[in-house]
Scaffold this motif. Structure first.
Motif, PDB file in Angstrom:
ATOM      1  N   ILE A 142     -23.350  19.150   3.553  1.00  0.00           N
ATOM      2  CA  ILE A 142     -23.458  19.816   5.079  1.00  0.00           C
ATOM      3  C   ILE A 142     -24.576  18.746   5.664  1.00  0.00           C
ATOM      4  O   ILE A 142     -25.132  18.530   6.715  1.00  0.00           O
ATOM      5  N   THR A 143     -24.119  17.734   5.886  1.00  0.00           N
ATOM      6  CA  THR A 143     -24.457  16.351   6.382  1.00  0.00           C
ATOM      7  C   THR A 143     -23.891  16.224   8.046  1.00  0.00           C
ATOM      8  O   THR A 143     -24.776  15.988   8.940  1.00  0.00           O
ATOM      9  N   ASP A 144     -23.069  16.913   7.945  1.00  0.00           N
ATOM     10  CA  ASP A 144     -22.232  16.943   9.319  1.00  0.00           C
ATOM     11  C   ASP A 144     -23.730  18.355  10.120  1.00  0.00           C
ATOM     12  O   ASP A 144     -23.162  18.491  11.206  1.00  0.00           O
ATOM     13  N   GLN A 145     -24.385  18.905   9.152  1.00  0.00           N
ATOM     14  CA  GLN A 145     -24.522  20.445  10.127  1.00  0.00           C
ATOM     15  C   GLN A 145     -26.154  19.727  10.736  1.00  0.00           C
ATOM     16  O   GLN A 145     -26.585  20.465  10.999  1.00  0.00           O
ATOM     17  N   ILE A 146     -26.591  18.301  10.338  1.00  0.00           N
ATOM     18  CA  ILE A 146     -27.884  18.133  10.637  1.00  0.00           C
ATOM     19  C   ILE A 146     -27.653  18.135  12.116  1.00  0.00           C
ATOM     20  O   ILE A 146     -26.091  17.311  12.615  1.00  0.00           O
ATOM     21  N   ILE A 147     -28.446  18.352  12.717  1.00  0.00           N
ATOM     22  CA  ILE A 147     -28.645  17.725  14.470  1.00  0.00           C
ATOM     23  C   ILE A 147     -30.072  17.333  14.891  1.00  0.00           C
ATOM     24  O   ILE A 147     -29.997  16.229  15.914  1.00  0.00           O
ATOM     25  N   ASN A 148     -30.696  17.695  14.211  1.00  0.00           N
ATOM     26  CA  ASN A 148     -32.539  16.639  14.438  1.00  0.00           C
ATOM     27  C   ASN A 148     -33.228  16.400  13.407  1.00  0.00           C
ATOM     28  O   ASN A 148     -33.374  17.225  12.545  1.00  0.00           O
ATOM     29  N   ALA A 149     -33.286  15.204  13.714  1.00  0.00           N
ATOM     30  CA  ALA A 149     -33.748  14.540  12.201  1.00  0.00           C
ATOM     31  C   ALA A 149     -34.566  12.707  12.335  1.00  0.00           C
ATOM     32  O   ALA A 149     -33.340  12.654  13.154  1.00  0.00           O
ATOM     33  N   GLY A 150     -35.577  12.646  12.193  1.00  0.00           N
ATOM     34  CA  GLY A 150     -35.630  11.289  12.336  1.00  0.00           C
ATOM     35  C   GLY A 150     -35.459  10.196  11.549  1.00  0.00           C
ATOM     36  O   GLY A 150     -34.264   9.921  11.435  1.00  0.00           O
ATOM     37  N   SER A 151     -34.480  10.476   9.873  1.00  0.00           N
ATOM     38  CA  SER A 151     -33.847   9.632   9.287  1.00  0.00           C
ATOM     39  C   SER A 151     -34.036  10.973   7.855  1.00  0.00           C
ATOM     40  O   SER A 151     -35.061  11.831   7.535  1.00  0.00           O
ATOM     41  N   VAL A 152     -33.181  10.576   7.448  1.00  0.00           N
ATOM     42  CA  VAL A 152     -32.393  11.522   6.347  1.00  0.00           C
ATOM     43  C   VAL A 152     -32.018  10.595   5.131  1.00  0.00           C
ATOM     44  O   VAL A 152     -31.579   9.739   4.979  1.00  0.00           O
ATOM     45  N   PHE A 153     -32.442  11.433   3.627  1.00  0.00           N
ATOM     46  CA  PHE A 153     -32.989  11.334   2.317  1.00  0.00           C
ATOM     47  C   PHE A 153     -31.471  11.971   1.716  1.00  0.00           C
ATOM     48  O   PHE A 153     -31.923  13.551   1.987  1.00  0.00           O
ATOM     49  N   LEU A 154     -30.886  11.459   0.904  1.00  0.00           N
ATOM     50  CA  LEU A 154     -29.408  11.765   0.166  1.00  0.00           C
ATOM     51  C   LEU A 154     -29.729  12.472  -0.828  1.00  0.00           C
ATOM     52  O   LEU A 154     -29.422  11.363  -1.393  1.00  0.00           O
ATOM     53  N   GLY A 155     -30.376  13.444  -1.293  1.00  0.00           N
ATOM     54  CA  GLY A 155     -29.662  13.470  -3.001  1.00  0.00           C
ATOM     55  C   GLY A 155     -30.811  13.450  -3.895  1.00  0.00           C
ATOM     56  O   GLY A 155     -31.837  12.944  -3.108  1.00  0.00           O
ATOM     57  N   ASN A 156     -30.598  13.681  -5.512  1.00  0.00           N
ATOM     58  CA  ASN A 156     -31.794  13.914  -5.258  1.00  0.00           C
ATOM     59  C   ASN A 156     -32.928  12.222  -6.195  1.00  0.00           C
ATOM     60  O   ASN A 156     -33.715  12.533  -6.510  1.00  0.00           O
ATOM     61  N   LEU A 157     -32.167  11.899  -6.114  1.00  0.00           N
ATOM     62  CA  LEU A 157     -32.622  10.274  -6.177  1.00  0.00           C
ATOM     63  C   LEU A 157     -32.862   9.301  -5.015  1.00  0.00           C
ATOM     64  O   LEU A 157     -32.854   8.511  -5.108  1.00  0.00           O
ATOM     65  N   THR A 158     -32.606  10.266  -4.018  1.00  0.00           N
ATOM     66  CA  THR A 158     -33.405   9.037  -3.015  1.00  0.00           C
ATOM     67  C   THR A 158     -34.502  10.014  -1.915  1.00  0.00           C
ATOM     68  O   THR A 158     -34.662  10.659  -1.430  1.00  0.00           O
ATOM     69  N   PRO A 159     -35.862   9.228  -2.978  1.00  0.00           N
ATOM     70  CA  PRO A 159     -36.857   9.781  -2.435  1.00  0.00           C
ATOM     71  C   PRO A 159     -36.919   9.441  -0.562  1.00  0.00           C
ATOM     72  O   PRO A 159     -37.052   7.948  -0.615  1.00  0.00           O
ATOM     73  N   GLU A 160     -38.183  10.206  -0.092  1.00  0.00           N
ATOM     74  CA  GLU A 160     -38.428   9.640   0.992  1.00  0.00           C
ATOM     75  C   GLU A 160     -39.538   8.183   1.401  1.00  0.00           C
ATOM     76  O   GLU A 160     -39.369   7.229   1.864  1.00  0.00           O
TER      77      GLU A 160
END
Length: 427
Positions: free
Chosen positions: A338-356
């Motif tokens: 689904i990452t290619d569907q991201i259009i509007n976001a400041g910073s993205v954190f991917l997966g269950n082991l990537t906390p903001e």
């Protein structure tokens, strides 16, 4: 606790309402900020001292902390804490250093060469929040790219602590960045001081840094009324988490609370394709929230937050793009889909082991990001934010012969004879 909505049951008006935040419909914030701006513009340092007494409850003899006191305060930081800050410094520096690279010259036609070169913004102002939480991490996020860019003058403002000094962690970061002076000014009045200049604080060309709604409003006003630019409207913090059945509710709850503890006007949003995950996350929130040191602040922010159930990832992403979050977490093992569907976001954190939290402190990316849906049009802070890209062109004798006729025709059809003549005399 967390309000829960079913996307399929929401009207267009309700969706619009859900994605709005930090509005100032009655203009109360604007009116207050305009008064502060006018006072600082007229009364300079005295206004800043008055606001320090009124808002920070301290009487300031000096409006800044100098190099000697910075060194003294930095000495209070433990070795373990210094190493953690240094690790964050190194990662942030490493990531941002890659953003400086020369661009190639392009010969658009024989004899016509165009290119761009970077030049640092000469005077920049960094606002380091210090309200309910002091943020040395923000100092790193702003100071490091400013240094890499080569800005000649870096003006730093941060609210005074109860003892009338800066926080020792802020002092240690100042040392790492070779900053000799930190001004003891917070809120909208700090933005005013850097936009207009006072007896003590120099006027800057661009102001950086997140803050509350008053700071954000002050930045947007000075940008439209002075020649001082701003990085972006970066107000109260927010996170949106898209999660499915592969997410861990313990992690999701922790991420929601991590964002909520910033302040009562922060917002944490969960969008999930699993009703079970939403229910389990709410149970976890009730377990984790009461034991937090900032539980009262966090609880108020969670009360103003919500969860949305959607049938599919696609709908969840549509909602996220509409919300345009400052931070977006994809709490799923299937994030690659689904990452290619991201259009509007400041910073993205991917997966269950990537906390903001990793991005907030030490992964290397910048945490000064657009909020309140400004991610639809703005990027987060980077080295690019601290430089100007100036275009250059050079035309040879061959080049003016090749391009001349085209310019003459275009100038003539627009009725600008002098433009045409500037080429004709060269031909």
């Amino acid at each position: 606790m967390l309000k829960v909505y079913n996307y399929n049951e929401l009207s267009e008006a309700e969706l619009e309402q859900l994605t709005q935040r930090n509005t100032d419909s009655g203009n109360e914030i604007r009116e207050t900020v305009e008064q502060i701006l006018a006072n600082v513009k007229q009364n300079g340092d005295q206004a800043l001292r008055d606001y320090a007494l009124a808002f920070d409850k301290v009487t300031l003899n000096e409006l800044f902390t100098g190099e000697a006191e910075i060194a003294e305060l930095a000495g209070q930081v433990s070795d373990t804490q210094k190493e953690a800050i240094k690790t964050a410094y190194q990662n942030i520096f490493k990531f941002h250093q890659t953003q400086i690279h020369p661009e190639e010259k392009v010969e658009t036609m024989p004899g016509v060469t165009c290119w761009r070169e970077l030049r640092p913004i000469e005077k920049v102002g960094l606002y380091i929040p210090g309200g309910t939480a002091v943020l040395p991490s923000t100092f790193l996020m702003l100071g490091i790219p400013a240094k890499i860019a080569g800005c000649k003058e870096i003006v730093v403002c941060s609210p005074p602590q109860k003892d009338g000094k800066i926080n020792p962690y802020i002092a240690f970061v100042a040392q790492l960045l070779s900053i000799k002076k930190v001004f003891l000014v917070g809120g909208a009045q700090a933005v005013a001081a850097m936009a207009y200049g006072t007896e003590s604080i120099p006027k800057v060309d661009k102001i950086f840094g997140p803050g509350n709604q008053y700071v954000t409003k002050a930045k947007t006003i000075v940008q439209s009324t002075t020649v001082t630019a701003i990085d972006m409207p970066a107000g109260p913090s927010e996170v949106l988490i898209i999660a499915d059945e592969t997410a861990n509710p313990v992690f999701v709850a922790a991420d929601l609370l991590a964002q909520a503890e910033h302040g009562i006007d922060s917002q944490s949003v969960l969008v999930s394709t699993s009703k079970k995950l939403i229910e389990e996350t709410i149970v976890e929130l009730e377990k984790q929230l009461p034991v937090l040191p900032r539980a009262e602040i966090t609880k108020k922010a969670i009360t103003n937050s919500y969860a949305v159930f959607t049938d599919t990832f696609s709908v969840a992403m549509d909602f996220s793009n509409r919300y345009a979050p400052e931070h977006l977490i994809l709490a799923t093992d299937n994030w690659q889909q689904i990452t290619d569907q991201i259009i509007n976001a400041g910073s993205v954190f991917l997966g269950n082991l990537t906390p903001e939290s990793a991005g907030d402190y030490a992964s290397g990316t910048n945490h000064t990001l657009p909020t309140s849906a400004y991610a639809r049009a703005y990027s987060g802070v980077s080295v690019d934010s601290f430089v100007k890209k100036i275009t250059f062109q050079h035309i040879t004798e061959t080049g003016i012969q090749n391009i001349g006729k085209t310019v003459e025709i275009l100038a003539e059809l627009e009725g600008l004879q002098a433009h045409k003549n500037a080429v004709t005399v060269r031909l």
